[in-house]
Design a protein around this motif. Structure first.
Motif, PDB file in Angstrom:
ATOM      1  N   LYS A   1       0.843  -1.203   0.000  1.00 31.14           N
ATOM      2  CA  LYS A   1       0.000   0.000   0.000  1.00 31.14           C
ATOM      3  C   LYS A   1       0.879   1.255   0.000  1.00 31.14           C
ATOM      4  N   LEU A   2       1.953   1.214   0.745  1.00 30.95           N
ATOM      5  CA  LEU A   2       2.854   2.365   0.848  1.00 30.95           C
ATOM      6  C   LEU A   2       3.575   2.639  -0.476  1.00 30.95           C
ATOM      7  N   PHE A   3       4.142   1.595  -1.084  1.00 31.11           N
ATOM      8  CA  PHE A   3       4.972   1.767  -2.273  1.00 31.11           C
ATOM      9  C   PHE A   3       4.257   1.459  -3.584  1.00 31.11           C
ATOM     10  N   GLY A   4       3.159   0.713  -3.530  1.00 30.46           N
ATOM     11  CA  GLY A   4       2.419   0.347  -4.732  1.00 30.46           C
ATOM     12  C   GLY A   4       2.839  -1.005  -5.278  1.00 30.46           C
ATOM     13  N   PRO A   5       1.927  -1.670  -5.979  1.00 30.53           N
ATOM     14  CA  PRO A   5       2.230  -2.992  -6.531  1.00 30.53           C
ATOM     15  C   PRO A   5       3.403  -2.997  -7.515  1.00 30.53           C
ATOM     16  N   GLY A   6       3.615  -1.900  -8.218  1.00 32.70           N
ATOM     17  CA  GLY A   6       4.716  -1.836  -9.179  1.00 32.70           C
ATOM     18  C   GLY A   6       6.091  -1.843  -8.553  1.00 32.70           C
ATOM     19  N   SER A   7       6.166  -1.660  -7.239  1.00 35.37           N
ATOM     20  CA  SER A   7       7.455  -1.616  -6.538  1.00 35.37           C
ATOM     21  C   SER A   7       8.040  -2.994  -6.282  1.00 35.37           C
ATOM     22  N   GLY A   8       7.255  -4.036  -6.469  1.00 33.00           N
ATOM     23  CA  GLY A   8       7.744  -5.386  -6.231  1.00 33.00           C
ATOM     24  C   GLY A   8       7.641  -5.855  -4.794  1.00 33.00           C
ATOM     25  N   THR A   9       7.029  -5.063  -3.928  1.00 38.66           N
ATOM     26  CA  THR A   9       6.903  -5.492  -2.535  1.00 38.66           C
ATOM     27  C   THR A   9       6.044  -6.743  -2.398  1.00 38.66           C
ATOM     28  N   GLU A  10       5.125  -6.957  -3.342  1.00 39.85           N
ATOM     29  CA  GLU A  10       4.292  -8.164  -3.293  1.00 39.85           C
ATOM     30  C   GLU A  10       5.135  -9.437  -3.395  1.00 39.85           C
ATOM     31  N   LEU A  11       6.319  -9.339  -3.924  1.00 41.10           N
ATOM     32  CA  LEU A  11       7.191 -10.513  -4.032  1.00 41.10           C
ATOM     33  C   LEU A  11       7.509 -11.107  -2.655  1.00 41.10           C
ATOM     34  N   PHE A  12       7.420 -10.298  -1.598  1.00 40.50           N
ATOM     35  CA  PHE A  12       7.683 -10.809  -0.250  1.00 40.50           C
ATOM     36  C   PHE A  12       6.644 -11.842   0.190  1.00 40.50           C
ATOM     37  N   PHE A  13       5.498 -11.891  -0.488  1.00 40.85           N
ATOM     38  CA  PHE A  13       4.542 -12.967  -0.193  1.00 40.85           C
ATOM     39  C   PHE A  13       5.175 -14.330  -0.467  1.00 40.85           C
ATOM     40  N   ALA A  14       6.097 -14.407  -1.418  1.00 37.92           N
ATOM     41  CA  ALA A  14       6.774 -15.674  -1.718  1.00 37.92           C
ATOM     42  C   ALA A  14       7.574 -16.157  -0.500  1.00 37.92           C
ATOM     43  N   ALA A  15       8.272 -15.233   0.152  1.00 40.12           N
ATOM     44  CA  ALA A  15       9.018 -15.599   1.362  1.00 40.12           C
ATOM     45  C   ALA A  15       8.064 -16.034   2.470  1.00 40.12           C
ATOM     46  N   CYS A  16       6.919 -15.365   2.571  1.00 40.34           N
ATOM     47  CA  CYS A  16       5.922 -15.740   3.594  1.00 40.34           C
ATOM     48  C   CYS A  16       5.383 -17.139   3.328  1.00 40.34           C
ATOM     49  N   ILE A  17       5.080 -17.435   2.070  1.00 43.77           N
ATOM     50  CA  ILE A  17       4.595 -18.775   1.707  1.00 43.77           C
ATOM     51  C   ILE A  17       5.668 -19.820   1.998  1.00 43.77           C
ATOM     52  N   MET A  18       6.921 -19.492   1.711  1.00 44.38           N
ATOM     53  CA  MET A  18       7.994 -20.443   1.987  1.00 44.38           C
ATOM     54  C   MET A  18       8.096 -20.716   3.482  1.00 44.38           C
TER      55      MET A  18
END
Length: 182
Positions: free
Chosen positions: A84-101
């Motif tokens: 929300k702070l940086f926007g989806p284009g910033s790639g922060t959503e990629l951290f969901f991969a670490a959470c899933i792992m």
């Protein structure tokens, strides 16, 4: 006199990952300043989540399972906030991969329902940021977003590799209690 506390291998791994995240949080605004040059004020807000990660070692003193649930849960909430702070284009959503792992490696066979529930929580967080979160709180230029995407992709790759190495070879069912035998 401080108690010499020994944690089971899964909880010890969870605490190691939590401490790596805690120790890296203050460097994120510095990375943004160095690589992007603007948005530092927005990135300083992201350091606030460090307090929640600091709670994980305290939680582990009371419950191994709660600490192992807390790390991917706090990581998911932090990822939602950062997106929300940086926007989806910033790639922060990629951290969901670490959470899933983390969800994939942090639970014992008898904790399958927790693992399934946490998987659903992380995935729901991803869907929410992908389709319902709205615009970023900080507006970035396209070149800045490209830089942030590269920074976050690198950070996620490092964190995910660290998680894989830290949990490698652990026997997830060796201990059924919150602490290992003395």
């Amino acid at each position: 006199m401080a108690e010499d506390r020994k944690y089971d291998p899964l909880t010890a791994a969870t605490l190691t990952v939590a401490w790596v995240i805690i120790l890296n949080k203050p460097f994120y605004p510095l990375s943004i300043w160095w690589l992007v040059g603007n948005g530092v004020e927005a990135s300083l807000i992201s350091v606030v989540s460090m307090v929640f990660f600091l709670a994980i070692p305290l939680i582990a003193r009371h419950s191994s399972l709660a600490a192992r649930i807390a790390l991917p849960a706090i990581g998911t909430l932090d990822t939602i906030f950062e997106t929300k702070l940086f926007g989806p284009g910033s790639g922060t959503e990629l951290f969901f991969a670490a959470c899933i792992m983390l969800v994939a490696v942090s639970f014992r066979q008898g904790e399958r329902l927790w693992q399934v529930g946490m998987t659903g929580m992380v995935f729901a967080g991803f869907l929410w940021t992908r389709y319902m979160i709205g615009g970023a709180l900080h507006v970035w230029s396209e070149p800045d977003l490209a830089t942030l995407l590269n920074l976050n992709a690198f950070a996620v790759a490092c964190l995910t590799a660290f998680i894989a190495l830290r949990y490698a070879g652990l026997n997830r069912d060796a201990y059924s209690s919150g602490t290992s035998p003395s």
